[in-house]
Design an enzyme around this catalytic site. Structure first.
Site, PDB file in Angstrom:
ATOM      1  CG  ASP A   1      -6.022  -5.379   2.079  1.00  0.00           C
ATOM      2  OD1 ASP A   1      -6.604  -6.420   2.424  1.00  0.00           O
ATOM      3  OD2 ASP A   1      -5.953  -4.990   0.899  1.00  0.00           O
TER       4      ASP A   1
ATOM      5  CB  SER B   1      -0.929  -0.061   1.215  1.00  0.00           C
ATOM      6  OG  SER B   1      -1.881   0.965   1.173  1.00  0.00           O
TER       7      SER B   1
ATOM      8  CG  HIS C   1      -4.084  -0.796  -1.095  1.00  0.00           C
ATOM      9  ND1 HIS C   1      -3.889  -0.778   0.249  1.00  0.00           N
ATOM     10  CD2 HIS C   1      -4.699  -1.966  -1.366  1.00  0.00           C
ATOM     11  CE1 HIS C   1      -4.367  -1.899   0.793  1.00  0.00           C
ATOM     12  NE2 HIS C   1      -4.852  -2.639  -0.186  1.00  0.00           N
TER      13      HIS C   1
END
Lengths: 208, 310
Positions: free
Chosen positions: A134, A14, A41
């Site tokens: 996540d 991310s 992401h």
């Protein structure tokens, strides 16, 4: 019978992931055989040049994942903006626009969990830098299925929250700085799988 | 009486432990299975649903359907898919609730605005050469896309000469679509899409707001026929000038994708158009030679014909 070996790699990143992925992927040799699927992401409204950027220094082919395409050796597949990337039981790729997971689409958990279901103990999962949790759940699922869990050492991560969350979720197999992940993957590729009964004792049956 | 003998010589946990580990001498009996328990349960569950209720999910993308069923399992507080299977077989109302999990679709108005721009700029001029056109939104879910099309046709002065058919197999979704009531919050987000798609008016002119909800205007709803149709099991919807089916095929396996693409081909007039989702294409399909590509980025295809229109 041939000794079982690792068959695939999944990665999630991310915040700070672009730099981390650039450095990790460029350190993999052209001979690296395991197919790699990646969720990074990105802002859904932004047009993604991720594949273009990452392919510059990577010796492997880097491409955006296409629905129902084969998950091929020597190739790095990226989840497209706005779509979850999943691995089917026949080891093909598939996409979905299901609801966001951990506020993200693509999200890391659906990739990790579906890949673990498809590959079982022959999967390697890698959680990199990020400011989200996540991937933590998915990485544990990989381990439950007998696969290998790698987390970037939070101290070497641009954003340490995501690796930290992955470590807090349960035991993992390797915690290494970013620069050591590519060599580790190279070493794992050459190994036969650890035998039943050692650290995989928790992996019975796959029932929750 | 002698029972069919289990491998009694093995300690039970040793036998269990090998299942997840793949091939092993312990399981070298018929064919050492590598499949995990849950994927066996999943196949049985899908088969049970098909035989008990007539909904065939066996050719859905397994990775997605497994995630959705797992959500349903957790929501119902059940331990595993076998428990879910038992409920599905014996409890119709439970199955109805389960069905909602299996067909939830996330959609929005003017999603992929550039696609609507292409429809506006390239398809509408062709449609204007016809006295009347029919459009099928297949797998319309909660209706956001079919209302987007109706707005576009209205702005092009063509809505009165068009009939839109919106179909789905999820009755709850169809119900929402038919009512045309959406959260106001969502409409605010769709306004940006609308303008990017080449919208010429004010998006808020197409609905009336009341508290937190917005209802699509009657002149849009009146041109749309909402109807139950299951792409997996139902037949053709004939003589269409345009079929849009976006982000539905990705949920199917290759076999079912092919079957549905043939259904669309048979439902389209010659020279008519097929519009797929941004990550769907005809590239790997046997029907590809029957189409020319109108816009490869926006995934809009034109069915070839003996008599070409436009």
């Amino acid at each position: 019978m041939a000794e079982p070996r690792y068959e695939a790699v999944v990665m999630g990143a991310s915040a700070g992931g672009l730099q981390a992925l650039k450095s990790l992927l460029s350190a993999l040799p052209e001979s690296f055989r395991l197919p790699i699927a990646i969720v990074q992401h990105v802002d859904a409204s932004a047009k993604s040049y991720l594949a273009e950027i990452l392919s510059r220094d990577c010796k492997l082919a880097v491409t955006e994942a296409e629905d129902k395409a084969d998950f091929r050796s020597g190739t790095v597949y990226l989840a497209p903006t706005g779509y979850h990337l999943l691995i089917e039981p026949d080891c093909s790729l598939s996409l979905s626009v299901d609801e966001k997971v951990n506020y993200c689409r693509p999200a890391i958990d659906p990739l990790f969990e579906s890949a673990a279901n498809a590959f079982g103990p022959t999967l390697i999962g890698v959680v990199l830098t990020g400011a989200n949790q996540d991937g933590a759940r998915g990485l544990q699922h990989i381990r439950t299925r007998g696969g290998c869990a790698i987390v970037q050492d939070p101290e070497s991560a641009e954003s340490r929250f995501m690796p930290r969350a992955a470590l807090d979720a349960g035991p993992v197999d390797h915690i290494v700085p970013l620069s050591e992940i590519a060599p580790l993957l190279g070493a794992l590729e050459g190994q036969t799988l650890p035998t039943t009964g050692s650290k995989k004792a928790g992996a019975k049956g796959g029932l929750k | 009486m002698k029972l069919a003998s289990a491998p009694r010589s093995l300690p039970a946990d040793a036998a269990l432990g090998t299942i997840a580990e793949g091939p092993s001498a312990l399981l070298a009996g018929p064919q050492a299975p590598r499949e995990d328990v849950e994927s066996i349960e999943l196949s049985l569950l899908l088969e049970a649903i098909r035989r008990r209720w007539g909904y065939d999910f066996t050719h859905y993308s397994h990775a997605s359907i497994r995630r959705r069923l797992d959500q349903a399992r957790r929501a119902a507080g059940l331990a595993n898919f076998s428990d879910l299977l038992s409920r599905v077989l014996h409890d119709e109302s439970f199955f109805d609730r389960l069905l909602r999990y299996m067909s939830v679709t996330v959609t929005e108005m003017f999603r992929d605005p550039q696609c609507y721009r292409t429809v506006r700029e390239r398809l509408i001029p062709v449609f204007k050469t016809f006295p009347f056109i029919k459009i099928w939104c297949a797998g319309c879910a909660t209706g956001e896309e079919v209302y987007s099309l109706a707005i576009l046709l209205h702005e092009e002065g063509f809505l009165e000469r068009a009939r839109l058919y919106a179909t789905d197999f999820n009755k709850d979704s169809l119900d929402i679509a038919e009512k045309g009531i959406y959260p106001q919050r969502a409409m605010d987000a769709y306004a940006a899409n609308y303008h990017q798609s080449g919208g010429r008016g004010e998006f808020s002119d197409y609905y009336s707001s009341s508290y937190d909800f917005a209802r699509m205007k009657g002149f849009l709803r009146d041109r749309i026929i909402f109807s139950y149709h299951n792409l997996v099991t139902d037949g053709i919807f004939g003589e269409m000038n345009l079929i849009t089916c976006r982000n539905v095929l990705i949920y199917f396996d290759k076999t079912l994708q092919e079957q549905v693409l043939r259904l669309f081909t048979d439902s389209l007039r010659h020279g008519a158009y097929l519009c797929l989702g941004a990550k769907e294409s005809l590239n790997f399909s046997a029907v590809k030679p029957l189409y020319e590509t109108l816009d490869s980025r926006q995934r809009i295809y034109k069915k070839r014909g003996l008599v070409a229109h436009g």
